[in-house]
Scaffold this active site. Structure first.
Site, PDB file in Angstrom:
ATOM      1  N   GLY A  47       0.878  -1.178   0.000  1.00 44.09           N
ATOM      2  CA  GLY A  47       0.000   0.000   0.000  1.00 44.09           C
ATOM      3  C   GLY A  47       0.908   1.219   0.000  1.00 44.09           C
ATOM      4  N   LYS A  48       0.657   2.141  -0.922  1.00 46.58           N
ATOM      5  CA  LYS A  48       1.588   3.258  -1.065  1.00 46.58           C
ATOM      6  C   LYS A  48       1.707   4.084   0.216  1.00 46.58           C
ATOM      7  CE  LYS A  48       0.648   3.311  -5.978  1.00 46.58           C
ATOM      8  NZ  LYS A  48       1.757   2.477  -6.405  1.00 46.58           N
ATOM      9  N   ASN A 106       3.624   2.050   2.870  1.00 46.30           N
ATOM     10  CA  ASN A 106       5.041   1.953   2.493  1.00 46.30           C
ATOM     11  C   ASN A 106       5.776   3.250   2.854  1.00 46.30           C
ATOM     12  OD1 ASN A 106       4.384  -0.511   1.366  1.00 46.30           O
ATOM     13  ND2 ASN A 106       4.465   0.177  -0.753  1.00 46.30           N
ATOM     14  N   GLU A 163      -4.410   6.427  -3.554  1.00 49.59           N
ATOM     15  CA  GLU A 163      -5.117   5.155  -3.355  1.00 49.59           C
ATOM     16  C   GLU A 163      -6.253   5.326  -2.349  1.00 49.59           C
ATOM     17  OE1 GLU A 163      -1.753   1.833  -4.497  1.00 49.59           O
ATOM     18  OE2 GLU A 163      -1.920   2.415  -2.401  1.00 49.59           O
ATOM     19  N   GLY A 172      13.065   6.650 -12.042  1.00 45.15           N
ATOM     20  CA  GLY A 172      13.515   5.259 -11.948  1.00 45.15           C
ATOM     21  C   GLY A 172      15.031   5.175 -11.862  1.00 45.15           C
ATOM     22  N   GLY A 180      17.327   8.276 -11.521  1.00 41.03           N
ATOM     23  CA  GLY A 180      17.315   9.156 -10.347  1.00 41.03           C
ATOM     24  C   GLY A 180      16.070  10.018 -10.316  1.00 41.03           C
ATOM     25  N   ASP A 190      13.413  -6.123  -8.078  1.00 44.92           N
ATOM     26  CA  ASP A 190      11.987  -5.838  -7.872  1.00 44.92           C
ATOM     27  C   ASP A 190      11.843  -4.347  -7.542  1.00 44.92           C
ATOM     28  OD1 ASP A 190       9.341  -5.687  -7.170  1.00 44.92           O
ATOM     29  OD2 ASP A 190       9.411  -7.240  -5.622  1.00 44.92           O
ATOM     30  N   ASP A 227       7.698   4.789  -3.417  1.00 40.37           N
ATOM     31  CA  ASP A 227       7.213   5.078  -2.059  1.00 40.37           C
ATOM     32  C   ASP A 227       8.384   5.309  -1.104  1.00 40.37           C
ATOM     33  OD1 ASP A 227       4.645   4.624  -3.024  1.00 40.37           O
ATOM     34  OD2 ASP A 227       4.764   2.486  -2.548  1.00 40.37           O
TER      35      ASP A 227
HETATM   36  O1  RIB Z   1       3.852   1.419  -4.823  1.00 38.20           O
HETATM   37  C1  RIB Z   1       3.848   0.045  -4.579  1.00 38.20           C
HETATM   38  C2  RIB Z   1       2.578  -0.337  -3.913  1.00 38.20           C
HETATM   39  O2  RIB Z   1       1.518  -0.131  -4.803  1.00 38.20           O
HETATM   40  C3  RIB Z   1       2.492  -1.797  -3.529  1.00 38.20           C
HETATM   41  O3  RIB Z   1       3.001  -2.053  -2.252  1.00 38.20           O
HETATM   42  C4  RIB Z   1       1.022  -2.093  -3.684  1.00 38.20           C
HETATM   43  O4  RIB Z   1       0.396  -2.333  -2.475  1.00 38.20           O
HETATM   44  C5  RIB Z   1       0.413  -0.885  -4.394  1.00 38.20           C
HETATM   45  O5  RIB Z   1      -0.290  -0.100  -3.534  1.00 38.20           O
END
Ligand code: RIB
Length: 298
Positions: free
Chosen positions: A41-42, A45, A141, A217, A220, A242, A248
């Site tokens: 979840g942004k 995170n 979100e 990305g 930078g 990954d 975030d």
């Molecule tokens: O930005 C990455 C996040 O986007 C993930 O952790 C996922 O939960 C989505 O919200």
């Protein structure tokens, strides 16, 4: 300077991630390499990485009254993230279905669930009552009217507001007015402005008179100052496995560093270093460096 006090008004999800060499095409079934569940979840995170940095973090959000919601609540508690303004809902907790390919690139579908039920009054109450609050962070979100109410209160209190417009959605004029910093990635920048951030001239057209950062990305990030100054900071070269949650990580570190009294460029530099380290590990929050690791980066 006292402790950096930050509020994140945002989403918390459980990430269900499949790793595969290749992403299947429509109608195709492929065998993957690994499946993981993790905290994501942004909003969460960004809150978690700011807490790893040493900030006092307050999360304002809504979790499901289910196992996913319980485990996120426990994780916040373990990390010392204040959850006085986290409510619970009968609607299931938010989840993210994530596919990661062999290049570390992801594709994500989120099901917001309880995240879309944050009460406006609760967000206002939270922002109004957190002592010594200096920075308020939000993403897309959650419902935009919640962010607008939280940022409006934050500005009344003299706080700095940071909006990460992810995932993209059109932003209201009212929200942009109470947003001090906007931090899109390249895709979100293009969706917001209608052009890619491919030149200084294009970057200068983005919110003239206000500060922005565009994350790029592996390249930078670029700071677009309110006076039209353009400052690029490169990222270290790393082996990405990954990229989930890297943006975030940048936003959460940036918020922490600003709240700690660092300059925007210092904050950006630290954000890039932490985000770059995070892409060398799998998952979102599971990829984030510890406080000890972060202290070696600044
Ligand atoms: O930005 C990455 C996040 O986007 C993930 O952790 C996922 O939960 C989505 O919200």
């Amino acid at each position: 300077m006292g402790k950096a006090v930050i509020a994140v008004v945002g989403s918390a999800m459980i990430d269900l991630t499949a790793y595969a060499q290749q992403i299947p095409a429509a109608g195709q079934t492929l065998e993957g390499d690994l499946f993981t569940t993790g905290f994501g979840g942004k909003g969460a995170n960004q809150a978690v990485i700011a807490a790893h940095c040493g900030a006092q973090v307050h999360f304002i959000g809504k979790l499901g009254k289910d196992l996913f919601g319980d485990s996120i609540a426990q994780n916040f508690h373990k990390l010392g993230i204040n959850s006085d303004f986290v409510e619970r809902s009968d609607t299931p907790n938010g989840v993210a279905h994530i596919w990661v390919d062999s290049q570390g690139e992801n594709r994500i579908i989120i099901i917001p669930g309880a995240n879309h039920e944050i009460a406006i009054e609760k967000a206002i109450e939270g922002i109004n009552s957190i002592k010594e609050l200096s920075v308020v962070v939000a993403q897309c979100e959650i419902k935009q009217d919640v962010t607008l109410a939280a940022f409006t209160m934050a500005k009344k209190r003299g706080c700095t507001t940071i909006l990460n417009p992810a995932p993209y959605q059109p932003l209201s004029k009212e929200l942009l007015e109470v947003t001090d910093w906007i931090i899109p990635n390249e895709t979100e920048f293009k969706e917001l402005l209608g052009e890619s951030p491919s030149s200084d001239e294009i970057l200068k057209k983005f919110r003239p008179g206000k500060n922005s950062i565009v994350t790029l990305g592996a390249q930078g990030a670029v700071h677009v100052g309110s006076e039209g100054t353009i400052t690029r900071i490169a990222a270290p070269i790393v082996n990405a496995v990954d990229t989930t949650g890297a943006g975030d990580a940048f936003v959460g570190v940036f918020a922490y560093a600003l709240a700690s009294g660092k300059s925007a460029l210092e904050a950006m530099d630290l954000g890039i270093k932490v985000a770059s380290l995070s892409v060398t590990r799998k998952g979102a929050q599971s990829s984030y460096p510890t406080q000890a690791e972060i202290s070696t980066l600044s």
